[in-house]
Design an enzyme around this catalytic site. Structure first.
Site, PDB file in Angstrom:
ATOM      1  CG  ASP A 292      -1.820   1.156   1.335  1.00 39.05           C
ATOM      2  OD1 ASP A 292      -1.570   2.169   0.660  1.00 39.05           O
ATOM      3  OD2 ASP A 292      -2.800   1.068   2.093  1.00 39.05           O
ATOM      4  CB  VAL A 293       1.895   3.708  -2.609  1.00 42.81           C
ATOM      5  CG1 VAL A 293       2.453   2.692  -3.576  1.00 42.81           C
ATOM      6  CG2 VAL A 293       0.540   4.245  -3.062  1.00 42.81           C
TER       7      VAL A 293
ATOM      8  CG  ASN B 145       0.999   3.194 -12.839  1.00 49.40           C
ATOM      9  OD1 ASN B 145       0.675   3.674 -13.932  1.00 49.40           O
ATOM     10  ND2 ASN B 145       0.252   2.263 -12.236  1.00 49.40           N
TER      11      ASN B 145
ATOM     12  CE1 TYR C  51      -5.960  10.425 -12.194  1.00 46.98           C
ATOM     13  CE2 TYR C  51      -6.626  12.029 -13.841  1.00 46.98           C
ATOM     14  CZ  TYR C  51      -5.918  10.900 -13.490  1.00 46.98           C
ATOM     15  OH  TYR C  51      -5.149  10.252 -14.437  1.00 46.98           O
TER      16      TYR C  51
ATOM     17  CE  LYS D 249      -2.363  11.054 -11.912  1.00 50.35           C
ATOM     18  NZ  LYS D 249      -1.285  10.056 -11.882  1.00 50.35           N
TER      19      LYS D 249
HETATM   20  N1  LIG Z   1      -5.923   5.053 -18.272  1.00 52.47           N
HETATM   21  C1  LIG Z   1      -5.808   6.266 -18.769  1.00 52.47           C
HETATM   22  O1  LIG Z   1      -6.468   6.618 -19.759  1.00 52.47           O
HETATM   23  C2  LIG Z   1      -4.837   7.243 -18.147  1.00 52.47           C
HETATM   24  C3  LIG Z   1      -4.718   8.511 -18.735  1.00 52.47           C
HETATM   25  C4  LIG Z   1      -3.827   9.419 -18.171  1.00 52.47           C
HETATM   26  C5  LIG Z   1      -3.054   9.068 -17.081  1.00 52.47           C
HETATM   27  N2  LIG Z   1      -3.192   7.824 -16.530  1.00 52.47           N
HETATM   28  C6  LIG Z   1      -2.367   7.510 -15.360  1.00 52.47           C
HETATM   29  O2  LIG Z   1      -1.793   6.228 -15.503  1.00 52.47           O
HETATM   30  C7  LIG Z   1      -1.709   5.593 -14.230  1.00 52.47           C
HETATM   31  C8  LIG Z   1      -2.441   4.264 -14.286  1.00 52.47           C
HETATM   32  O3  LIG Z   1      -3.784   4.506 -14.647  1.00 52.47           O
HETATM   33  P1  LIG Z   1      -4.833   3.311 -14.856  1.00 52.47           P
HETATM   34  O4  LIG Z   1      -5.944   3.876 -15.656  1.00 52.47           O
HETATM   35  O5  LIG Z   1      -4.131   2.090 -15.289  1.00 52.47           O
HETATM   36  O6  LIG Z   1      -5.377   3.173 -13.354  1.00 52.47           O
HETATM   37  P2  LIG Z   1      -5.914   1.897 -12.559  1.00 52.47           P
HETATM   38  O7  LIG Z   1      -6.912   2.409 -11.570  1.00 52.47           O
HETATM   39  O8  LIG Z   1      -6.299   0.802 -13.469  1.00 52.47           O
HETATM   40  O9  LIG Z   1      -4.588   1.475 -11.812  1.00 52.47           O
HETATM   41  C9  LIG Z   1      -4.104   2.191 -10.726  1.00 52.47           C
HETATM   42  C10 LIG Z   1      -3.497   1.185  -9.794  1.00 52.47           C
HETATM   43  O10 LIG Z   1      -3.089   1.831  -8.592  1.00 52.47           O
HETATM   44  C11 LIG Z   1      -3.418   0.978  -7.534  1.00 52.47           C
HETATM   45  N3  LIG Z   1      -3.533   1.673  -6.254  1.00 52.47           N
HETATM   46  C12 LIG Z   1      -4.482   2.534  -5.843  1.00 52.47           C
HETATM   47  N4  LIG Z   1      -4.266   2.886  -4.561  1.00 52.47           N
HETATM   48  C13 LIG Z   1      -3.139   2.234  -4.164  1.00 52.47           C
HETATM   49  C14 LIG Z   1      -2.412   2.157  -2.947  1.00 52.47           C
HETATM   50  N5  LIG Z   1      -2.797   2.844  -1.861  1.00 52.47           N
HETATM   51  N6  LIG Z   1      -1.312   1.386  -2.899  1.00 52.47           N
HETATM   52  C15 LIG Z   1      -0.903   0.676  -3.980  1.00 52.47           C
HETATM   53  N7  LIG Z   1      -1.557   0.689  -5.155  1.00 52.47           N
HETATM   54  C16 LIG Z   1      -2.667   1.460  -5.240  1.00 52.47           C
HETATM   55  C17 LIG Z   1      -4.762   0.362  -7.938  1.00 52.47           C
HETATM   56  O11 LIG Z   1      -5.027  -0.800  -7.180  1.00 52.47           O
HETATM   57  C18 LIG Z   1      -4.499   0.080  -9.406  1.00 52.47           C
HETATM   58  O12 LIG Z   1      -3.897  -1.178  -9.601  1.00 52.47           O
HETATM   59  C19 LIG Z   1      -2.321   6.557 -13.215  1.00 52.47           C
HETATM   60  O13 LIG Z   1      -1.301   7.292 -12.581  1.00 52.47           O
HETATM   61  C20 LIG Z   1      -3.183   7.465 -14.075  1.00 52.47           C
HETATM   62  O14 LIG Z   1      -3.338   8.742 -13.518  1.00 52.47           O
HETATM   63  C21 LIG Z   1      -4.076   6.909 -17.027  1.00 52.47           C
END
Ligand SMILES: NC(=O)c1ccc[n+]([C@@H]2O[C@H](COP(=O)([O-])OP(=O)(O)OC[C@H]3O[C@@H](n4cnc5c(N)ncnc54)[C@H](O)[C@@H]3O)[C@@H](O)[C@H]2O)c1
Length: 271
Positions: A69-70, A96, A158, A162
């Site tokens: 857990d980060v 991430n 959010y 960011k």
């Molecule tokens: N998917 C998109 O279109 C998109 C666009 C722009 C930016 N991003 C960025 O890319 C990254 C990944 O996005 P995603 O869509 O795959 O998100 P996602 O929600 O699928 O994955 C995020 C991960 O973070 C984990 N997480 C959350 N809280 C946590 C904690 N306390 N400890 C450890 N892990 C934890 C979640 O369990 C999940 O596995 C993020 O930083 C997001 O802001 C995604």
């Protein structure tokens, strides 16, 4: 059809070790796989034990899963120690992990603090704890987002997190430059992931269709494309790049409010 023609070369990160936070699902798992495909050993971190183990197993011997857990400093410390014990070194940190829990203006203080804790503060603390172990040539990559660059109704937490992460990137880049450590961010636009899949009823074709008008390249991104940018930024090919954000967004952020359409066309559409 897979729009990605070239895979990341397998030797780009050979002999290096990376930690990718929140890599049990979504882009994080794509980034972990992408760094491994580039030759790095990878520690997969996250909350979901089953999914984390299966990502690590799919990568093979060069991957380790540590349930983390980060938002917990002790768990961050244990994840770094486990990586050093298993692989003997740590070269790259990819921040991430994220939360999307955002009720915009209606969000209460607790919700603000919870989201900022995951998206911003945890990245800062992870960097603080990882930095002493990173060698010269080490790299920290923060995941930004186009969502942190433009106004949008109904969201606040959010995007603010960011935008703050991009500023943190600049500060850490200056702070760690004397140690030969680079700090950068990548900002994806809409990228195929569980959250986008949910909006698109699981159809990547639908996501591409809806996203086409917002991304000049005419589709949404793929996790592998974000992973390839992260692998490049970690590599020595990016040795003169620090403190900046790299948009990985199919051109999303080059469009203005006119969405790349001329005034004549807007007038034609309004009649
Ligand atoms: N998917 C998109 O279109 C998109 C666009 C722009 C930016 N991003 C960025 O890319 C990254 C990944 O996005 P995603 O869509 O795959 O998100 P996602 O929600 O699928 O994955 C995020 C991960 O973070 C984990 N997480 C959350 N809280 C946590 C904690 N306390 N400890 C450890 N892990 C934890 C979640 O369990 C999940 O596995 C993020 O930083 C997001 O802001 C995604």
């Amino acid at each position: 059809m897979n729009p990605i023609e070239s895979a990341t070369p397998g030797h780009l990160l050979a002999g290096k070790t990376a930690i990718v936070t929140g890599s049990t699902h979504g882009l994080g798992s794509d980034i972990a796989r992408g760094l491994a495909a580039s030759g790095a050993r990878v520690t997969v971190l996250g909350l979901d034990e089953g999914a984390g183990r299966s990502v690590a197993e799919s990568i093979g011997e060069s991957a380790l899963f540590v349930r983390t857990d980060v938002t917990d400093d002790a768990q961050i410390g244990r994840a770094i120690s486990a990586t050093l014990d298993c692989f003997g070194q740590l070269d790259f940190l990819v921040n991430n992990a994220c939360s999307y829990a955002d009720s915009g203006l209606a969000s209460g203080r607790d919700q603000w603090l919870r989201l900022l804790n995951v998206n911003l503060v945890s990245a800062a603390i992870f960097a603080q704890k990882a930095a002493p172990h990173l060698p010269r040539g080490g790299v920290i990559v923060n995941l930004g987002s186009t969502g942190g660059k433009f106004g949008a109704a109904g969201r606040a937490l959010y995007p603010a997190s960011k935008a703050a992460l991009l500023q943190l990137t600049r500060n850490l880049a200056v702070e760690l430059a004397p140690d030969g450590i680079r700090v950068v961010s990548v900002s994806p636009a809409w990228t195929w992931s569980p959250s986008l899949a949910q909006l698109a009823d699981g159809s990547i074709e639908r996501a591409d269709r809806v996203g086409a008008g917002l991304h000049p390249l005419g589709r949404v991104g793929r996790g592998e494309e974000v992973a390839q940018a992260v692998a490049f930024l970690c590599s020595t090919a990016a040795s003169w790049i620090t403190g900046v954000d790299i948009p990985v967004d199919g051109g999303f952020s080059i469009l203005g409010p006119d969405q790349g359409v001329s005034p004549r066309e807007w007038f034609n559409r309004s009649t």
